[in-house]
Write a protein that holds these residues in place. Structure first.
Motif, PDB file in Angstrom:
ATOM      1  N   THR A   1      31.676 113.844  12.213  1.00 36.17           N
ATOM      2  CA  THR A   1      32.672 114.940  12.450  1.00 36.17           C
ATOM      3  C   THR A   1      32.612 115.784  13.602  1.00 36.17           C
ATOM      4  N   ALA A   2      33.607 116.513  13.931  1.00 38.32           N
ATOM      5  CA  ALA A   2      33.613 117.261  15.088  1.00 38.32           C
ATOM      6  C   ALA A   2      32.454 118.352  14.958  1.00 38.32           C
ATOM      7  N   TRP A   3      32.119 118.422  16.424  1.00 40.09           N
ATOM      8  CA  TRP A   3      30.883 119.778  16.379  1.00 40.09           C
ATOM      9  C   TRP A   3      31.488 120.710  16.165  1.00 40.09           C
ATOM     10  N   ALA A   4      30.805 121.784  15.663  1.00 32.69           N
ATOM     11  CA  ALA A   4      31.087 123.379  15.307  1.00 32.69           C
ATOM     12  C   ALA A   4      29.893 123.982  15.283  1.00 32.69           C
ATOM     13  N   ASP A   5      29.846 125.073  15.497  1.00 32.23           N
ATOM     14  CA  ASP A   5      28.716 126.248  15.705  1.00 32.23           C
ATOM     15  C   ASP A   5      28.176 126.214  14.138  1.00 32.23           C
ATOM     16  N   PRO A   6      27.063 125.860  13.937  1.00 31.97           N
ATOM     17  CA  PRO A   6      26.341 125.830  12.697  1.00 31.97           C
ATOM     18  C   PRO A   6      26.430 127.391  11.876  1.00 31.97           C
ATOM     19  N   VAL A   7      26.082 128.165  12.911  1.00 33.24           N
ATOM     20  CA  VAL A   7      26.116 129.688  12.293  1.00 33.24           C
ATOM     21  C   VAL A   7      27.382 130.080  11.888  1.00 33.24           C
TER      22      VAL A   7
ATOM     23  N   HIS B   1      24.055 119.008  16.162  1.00 32.14           N
ATOM     24  CA  HIS B   1      23.070 118.618  17.501  1.00 32.14           C
ATOM     25  C   HIS B   1      23.902 119.321  18.639  1.00 32.14           C
ATOM     26  N   ALA B   2      23.376 120.515  19.030  1.00 21.98           N
ATOM     27  CA  ALA B   2      24.360 121.305  20.080  1.00 21.98           C
ATOM     28  C   ALA B   2      24.262 120.418  21.444  1.00 21.98           C
ATOM     29  N   GLY B   3      23.186 119.883  21.827  1.00 19.35           N
ATOM     30  CA  GLY B   3      23.137 119.194  23.182  1.00 19.35           C
ATOM     31  C   GLY B   3      23.747 118.002  23.132  1.00 19.35           C
ATOM     32  N   GLN B   4      24.078 117.222  22.147  1.00 24.51           N
ATOM     33  CA  GLN B   4      24.782 115.974  21.794  1.00 24.51           C
ATOM     34  C   GLN B   4      26.100 116.289  21.686  1.00 24.51           C
ATOM     35  N   ARG B   5      26.636 117.536  21.092  1.00 23.64           N
ATOM     36  CA  ARG B   5      27.967 117.751  20.654  1.00 23.64           C
ATOM     37  C   ARG B   5      28.361 116.987  19.451  1.00 23.64           C
ATOM     38  N   ARG B   6      27.291 116.521  18.621  1.00 21.72           N
ATOM     39  CA  ARG B   6      27.359 115.678  17.390  1.00 21.72           C
ATOM     40  C   ARG B   6      27.474 116.627  16.035  1.00 21.72           C
ATOM     41  N   ALA B   7      27.989 116.384  15.107  1.00 18.55           N
ATOM     42  CA  ALA B   7      28.214 116.788  13.650  1.00 18.55           C
ATOM     43  C   ALA B   7      28.012 115.483  12.759  1.00 18.55           C
TER      44      ALA B   7
ATOM     45  N   ASP C   1      26.447 134.546   1.728  1.00 15.87           N
ATOM     46  CA  ASP C   1      26.106 135.008   0.653  1.00 15.87           C
ATOM     47  C   ASP C   1      25.916 134.505  -0.618  1.00 15.87           C
ATOM     48  N   GLU C   2      26.105 133.229  -0.686  1.00 13.80           N
ATOM     49  CA  GLU C   2      26.121 132.203  -1.879  1.00 13.80           C
ATOM     50  C   GLU C   2      24.692 131.998  -1.969  1.00 13.80           C
ATOM     51  N   ILE C   3      24.117 132.233  -3.277  1.00 12.32           N
ATOM     52  CA  ILE C   3      22.874 131.932  -3.524  1.00 12.32           C
ATOM     53  C   ILE C   3      22.533 130.358  -3.224  1.00 12.32           C
ATOM     54  N   HIS C   4      21.383 130.486  -2.440  1.00 16.85           N
ATOM     55  CA  HIS C   4      20.496 129.036  -2.133  1.00 16.85           C
ATOM     56  C   HIS C   4      21.432 128.512  -0.759  1.00 16.85           C
ATOM     57  N   ALA C   5      22.362 129.356  -0.150  1.00 18.31           N
ATOM     58  CA  ALA C   5      22.853 128.792   1.035  1.00 18.31           C
ATOM     59  C   ALA C   5      21.648 128.976   2.164  1.00 18.31           C
ATOM     60  N   CYS C   6      21.608 127.773   2.875  1.00 22.17           N
ATOM     61  CA  CYS C   6      20.290 127.917   3.878  1.00 22.17           C
ATOM     62  C   CYS C   6      20.808 127.266   5.291  1.00 22.17           C
ATOM     63  N   VAL C   7      20.243 127.950   6.391  1.00 25.89           N
ATOM     64  CA  VAL C   7      20.641 127.413   7.784  1.00 25.89           C
ATOM     65  C   VAL C   7      19.154 127.151   8.437  1.00 25.89           C
ATOM     66  N   LEU C   8      19.030 126.135   9.040  1.00 26.38           N
ATOM     67  CA  LEU C   8      17.871 125.608   9.721  1.00 26.38           C
ATOM     68  C   LEU C   8      18.376 125.453  11.329  1.00 26.38           C
ATOM     69  N   LEU C   9      17.993 126.301  12.015  1.00 24.35           N
ATOM     70  CA  LEU C   9      18.637 126.377  13.429  1.00 24.35           C
ATOM     71  C   LEU C   9      17.570 125.951  14.406  1.00 24.35           C
ATOM     72  N   SER C  10      18.221 125.028  15.327  1.00 28.28           N
ATOM     73  CA  SER C  10      17.291 124.621  16.550  1.00 28.28           C
ATOM     74  C   SER C  10      18.217 124.872  17.809  1.00 28.28           C
ATOM     75  N   PRO C  11      17.885 125.566  18.683  1.00 27.94           N
ATOM     76  CA  PRO C  11      18.759 125.645  19.931  1.00 27.94           C
ATOM     77  C   PRO C  11      18.715 124.102  20.807  1.00 27.94           C
ATOM     78  N   ASP C  12      17.927 123.344  20.556  1.00 30.50           N
ATOM     79  CA  ASP C  12      17.822 122.242  21.582  1.00 30.50           C
ATOM     80  C   ASP C  12      17.453 120.730  20.794  1.00 30.50           C
ATOM     81  N   GLY C  13      17.909 121.017  19.313  1.00 34.61           N
ATOM     82  CA  GLY C  13      17.654 119.806  18.552  1.00 34.61           C
ATOM     83  C   GLY C  13      18.660 120.035  17.562  1.00 34.61           C
ATOM     84  N   TRP C  14      18.210 119.353  16.311  1.00 35.55           N
ATOM     85  CA  TRP C  14      19.250 119.218  14.884  1.00 35.55           C
ATOM     86  C   TRP C  14      19.059 120.467  14.310  1.00 35.55           C
ATOM     87  N   SER C  15      20.184 121.163  13.785  1.00 30.93           N
ATOM     88  CA  SER C  15      20.312 122.180  12.980  1.00 30.93           C
ATOM     89  C   SER C  15      21.069 121.666  11.817  1.00 30.93           C
TER      90      SER C  15
END
Length: 452
Positions: free
Chosen positions: A24-30, A127-133, A38-52
């Motif tokens: 799919t098209a890349w988007a900012d994961p945040v 993946h921000a560097g590769q602009r992949r999602a 605010d949904e229970i168990h919502a989770c974000v694992l963020l990497s500026p130079d790898g996979w988020s």
């Protein structure tokens, strides 16, 4: 204790065995996660130079039990995808070690479970560097996996929220005064002199409340904009939330030649960033030349070598990187790397349990250093524990929860605690250790008390 989130269908079978990927098209994961943060168990694992990763809607949640392998299957990940293609996200509080080692001296009774394991059948990977999602789904058969991947795609269409302007914290107070922390450091130096320990990591807390209407995700989003670190993360739990801006890897386990390979990247040795490039270079050079900081780092490298040797093939434990300089928004650090091949029959979870809690935030010898810590600190909860993912192919990626804010929900809103500490060795200077904690907490305090 097993529990299932409300309003979810029952899994079709006990083990999920298929994976589906949707480009799919890349988007900012945040920003994507803001729609349901605010949904229970919502989770974000963020990497500026790898996979988020953005995850929600788990199909199983375990608290206190330690059967991580029982939540995973032996699915082979699909080529072309990220390292994590579904599985479990886990939060291990520092006090988990009291369950792993009968003589561990941690104070119990904190507000956080020792271990929470959350299994997600769908996620988004960016993946921000590769602009992949990618949208990723897992299920009992190819159709079920495809349905989960399609479900994850719909998350991209959810209405996103705007960043909150202004100050996020109503109040922030230092809970351990400078002179009290300096006295604890001095006493620890005396204990080192008597031969009780070689090193102990002492921390002190800052506590406060969020402003009316401010949420934990507002803090996470601001940190991601101002000073994102390599292991930034957000996790919403019932009545709790975790916001981490950690730069430190605890363990990484990946398949490789001859089996599973484990790495740890302990951080020890710190200097603040300079006010200009010239001053910054001086401070970086000072850190690299510091015998005290190099010795502090080497002690933890040796500790990690010993921990990993317990579950590794003899002769495979190596130190491919020693005393490397890594620079972050507020501080410079010395970082080393320890690598080993796990012994046949040993899993990533075996390595995690053998090395927990991380040596860089305890000391050496580890159990005695933990006793010293317990003499000066209340239960740490998530701080100095680990947030991790465990994948379907035996992989694992775990952070050390430093630069982390633990938040509790109450009738008035959100209260929070953030701690910062440092390794105390024989020649530690109490005033310098006080200043080091202040430097380390700087990015969090800026996000809490400064404007957007």
């Amino acid at each position: 204790m097993w529990s299932r989130p409300a309003n979810l269908p029952e899994p079709s079978c006990d083990d999920l065995a298929h994976v589906a990927l949707r480009a799919t098209a890349w988007a900012d994961p945040v920003e994507v996660a803001s729609a349901f943060a605010d949904e229970i168990h919502a989770c974000v694992l963020l990497s500026p130079d790898g996979w988020s990763y953005v995850l929600r809607r788990p199909d199983a949640v375990v608290e206190q039990g330690r059967d991580l392998p029982g939540l995973l299957d032996a699915t082979v990940p699909l080529a072309g995808g990220p390292p994590f293609q579904g599985g479990v996200v886990g939060l291990a509080a520092y006090e988990l070690s009291a369950e792993l080692e009968a003589t561990a001296p941690q104070t119990r009774g904190g507000a956080w479970p020792d271990l929470t394991l959350i299994r997600y059948p769908a996620l988004l990977a960016f993946h921000a560097g590769q602009r992949r999602a990618l949208a990723i789904g897992r299920g009992a058969d190819p159709r079920a996996a495809s349905e989960q991947a399609d479900l994850a795609l719909t998350w991209l269409d959810a209405p996103r929220t705007s960043a909150r302007p202004g100050v996020l914290a109503d109040a922030v107070a230092l809970a351990t005064a400078d002179d009290h922390h300096a006295a604890a450091v001095a006493q620890t130096v005396d204990r080192i002199a008597t031969g009780e320990i070689f090193q102990a990591n002492l921390a002190r807390p800052w506590r406060g409340t969020l402003a009316a209407g401010a949420t934990p995700f507002d803090l996470f989003r601001r940190l991601a904009r101002q000073s994102v670190a390599g292991y930034a993360a957000y996790l919403r739990l019932p009545g709790r939330a975790l916001v981490s801006n950690s730069p430190e890897r605890f363990l990484s386990v990946r398949p490789g030649a001859g089996g599973l390979w484990v790495e740890s990247d302990p951080i020890k040795g710190t200097r603040p960033r300079g006010v200009d490039p010239a001053a910054d270079a001086v401070l970086a050079a000072e850190l690299q030349a510091s015998e005290k900081d190099r010795a502090e780092n080497l002690m933890i490298v040796d500790l990690m070598r010993n921990d990993l040797a317990r579950v590794s093939t003899p002769g495979t434990v190596r130190v491919p990187e020693l005393w490397s300089l890594k620079s972050y928004a507020n501080v410079h650090h010395l970082v080393s790397r320890v690598r080993a091949r796990l012994a046949p029959g040993r899993s990533a979870w075996d390595a995690f349990l053998a090395a927990f809690p991380p040596g860089s935030v305890t000391g050496a010898p580890k159990l005695q250093a933990m006793k010293v810590i317990a003499d000066y600190e209340s239960p740490r909860g998530p701080y100095c524990g680990s947030l991790f993912w465990a994948g379907v192919d035996g992989s694992l990626e775990a952070s050390v929860l430093i630069r982390t804010v633990a938040l509790l929900e109450n009738a008035a809103g959100w209260s929070f605690e953030a701690r910062a500490g440092g390794g105390i060795v024989a020649d530690s200077d109490p005033a310098a250790e006080v200043a080091e904690t202040t430097a380390k907490i700087g990015a969090i305090l800026k996000a809490l008390t400064g404007p957007e």
